[in-house]
Motif scaffolding. Structure first.
Motif, short mmCIF file in Angstrom:
data_model
loop_
_atom_site.label_atom_id
_atom_site.label_comp_id
_atom_site.label_asym_id
_atom_site.label_seq_id
_atom_site.Cartn_x
_atom_site.Cartn_y
_atom_site.Cartn_z
N SER A 1 -100.55 83.68 -33.66
CA SER A 1 -101.45 83.27 -34.73
C SER A 1 -101.09 84.03 -35.99
O SER A 1 -100.50 85.11 -35.94
CB SER A 1 -102.91 83.54 -34.35
OG SER A 1 -103.12 84.91 -34.12
N GLY A 2 -101.43 83.43 -37.13
CA GLY A 2 -101.26 84.12 -38.39
C GLY A 2 -99.89 84.09 -39.00
O GLY A 2 -99.65 84.75 -40.04
N PHE A 3 -98.95 83.38 -38.40
CA PHE A 3 -97.63 83.23 -38.98
C PHE A 3 -97.05 81.91 -38.47
O PHE A 3 -97.57 81.29 -37.57
CB PHE A 3 -96.72 84.41 -38.65
CG PHE A 3 -96.34 84.55 -37.20
CD1 PHE A 3 -97.19 85.20 -36.31
CD2 PHE A 3 -95.15 84.05 -36.71
CE1 PHE A 3 -96.87 85.33 -34.97
CE2 PHE A 3 -94.80 84.17 -35.37
CZ PHE A 3 -95.66 84.81 -34.50
N ARG A 4 -95.95 81.50 -39.09
CA ARG A 4 -95.35 80.21 -38.75
C ARG A 4 -94.51 80.33 -37.49
O ARG A 4 -93.30 80.52 -37.53
CB ARG A 4 -94.54 79.69 -39.92
CG ARG A 4 -95.40 79.32 -41.13
CD ARG A 4 -94.55 78.78 -42.26
NE ARG A 4 -93.91 77.54 -41.88
CZ ARG A 4 -92.97 76.94 -42.62
NH1 ARG A 4 -92.58 77.48 -43.75
NH2 ARG A 4 -92.43 75.81 -42.21
N PHE A 5 -95.18 80.20 -36.36
CA PHE A 5 -94.54 80.38 -35.05
C PHE A 5 -93.31 79.49 -34.90
O PHE A 5 -92.28 79.93 -34.35
CB PHE A 5 -95.58 80.06 -33.97
CG PHE A 5 -95.07 80.11 -32.56
CD1 PHE A 5 -94.88 78.94 -31.84
CD2 PHE A 5 -94.80 81.33 -31.95
CE1 PHE A 5 -94.42 78.98 -30.53
CE2 PHE A 5 -94.34 81.38 -30.63
CZ PHE A 5 -94.16 80.21 -29.92
N ASN A 6 -93.40 78.25 -35.40
CA ASN A 6 -92.31 77.30 -35.15
C ASN A 6 -91.06 77.58 -35.97
O ASN A 6 -90.07 76.84 -35.87
CB ASN A 6 -92.78 75.87 -35.35
CG ASN A 6 -93.25 75.60 -36.77
OD1 ASN A 6 -93.27 76.50 -37.62
ND2 ASN A 6 -93.63 74.36 -37.04
N THR A 7 -91.07 78.63 -36.78
CA THR A 7 -89.88 78.99 -37.53
C THR A 7 -89.16 80.20 -36.93
O THR A 7 -88.10 80.60 -37.41
CB THR A 7 -90.21 79.30 -39.00
OG1 THR A 7 -91.01 80.49 -39.07
CG2 THR A 7 -90.94 78.14 -39.65
N TYR A 8 -89.76 80.77 -35.90
CA TYR A 8 -89.19 81.97 -35.30
C TYR A 8 -88.54 81.70 -33.94
O TYR A 8 -89.15 81.06 -33.07
CB TYR A 8 -90.28 83.02 -35.08
CG TYR A 8 -90.66 83.82 -36.28
CD1 TYR A 8 -91.61 83.35 -37.18
CD2 TYR A 8 -90.09 85.07 -36.52
CE1 TYR A 8 -91.96 84.09 -38.29
CE2 TYR A 8 -90.45 85.83 -37.62
CZ TYR A 8 -91.39 85.33 -38.50
OH TYR A 8 -91.74 86.08 -39.60
N ASP A 9 -87.31 82.21 -33.75
CA ASP A 9 -86.81 82.38 -32.40
C ASP A 9 -87.71 83.43 -31.74
O ASP A 9 -88.25 84.31 -32.41
CB ASP A 9 -85.37 82.88 -32.40
CG ASP A 9 -84.41 81.90 -33.06
OD1 ASP A 9 -83.30 82.33 -33.42
OD2 ASP A 9 -84.77 80.71 -33.21
#
Length: 121
Positions: A24-32
């Motif tokens: 939560s709180g960040f763009r999970f789908n942009t992180y490996d």
């Protein structure tokens, strides 16, 4: 941002567990993403990584064929399916962002609080 792991427990050798990590709180789908573990008295070990879109995964030799990493970006959730567990898999398991092999959890952009997995007869 925050990562929260769950699903750990005390199991017998040969059992299975599924760990879950909710972001939560960040763009999970942009992180490996990576699952790392820390056994008592040892350093961090990268267990499994997955690309941001889930297309490719990397599994450590120590767990290859037994552990599977997956993610559901619609749910901001990362998973680690663990089968044929061994006593040497006993550790605290953390989900972290990225795939770098840092020495300390604070070196990752985001890291969860961990979930304990104990494998013993």
């Amino acid at each position: 941002g925050r990562l929260v792991e769950s699903g750990g427990g005390f199991v017998q050798p040969g059992d299975s567990l599924r760990l879950t990590c909710v972001a939560s709180g960040f763009r999970f789908n942009t992180y490996d993403m990576t699952w790392v573990r820390q056994a008592p008295g040892k350093g961090l070990e990268s267990v499994a990584s997955i690309e941001h879109d889930g297309r490719r995964t990397l599994i450590a030799d120590s767990v290859k064929g037994r552990f599977t990493i997956s993610r559901d970006n619609a749910k901001n959730t990362l998973y680690l399916q663990m089968t044929s567990l061994k006593p040497e898999d006993t550790a605290v398991y953390y989900c972290v962002t990225g795939t770098s092999k840092w020495t300390y959890l604070y070196e990752y952009d985001y890291a969860g609080q961990g979930t304990q997995v104990t494998v013993s007869s």
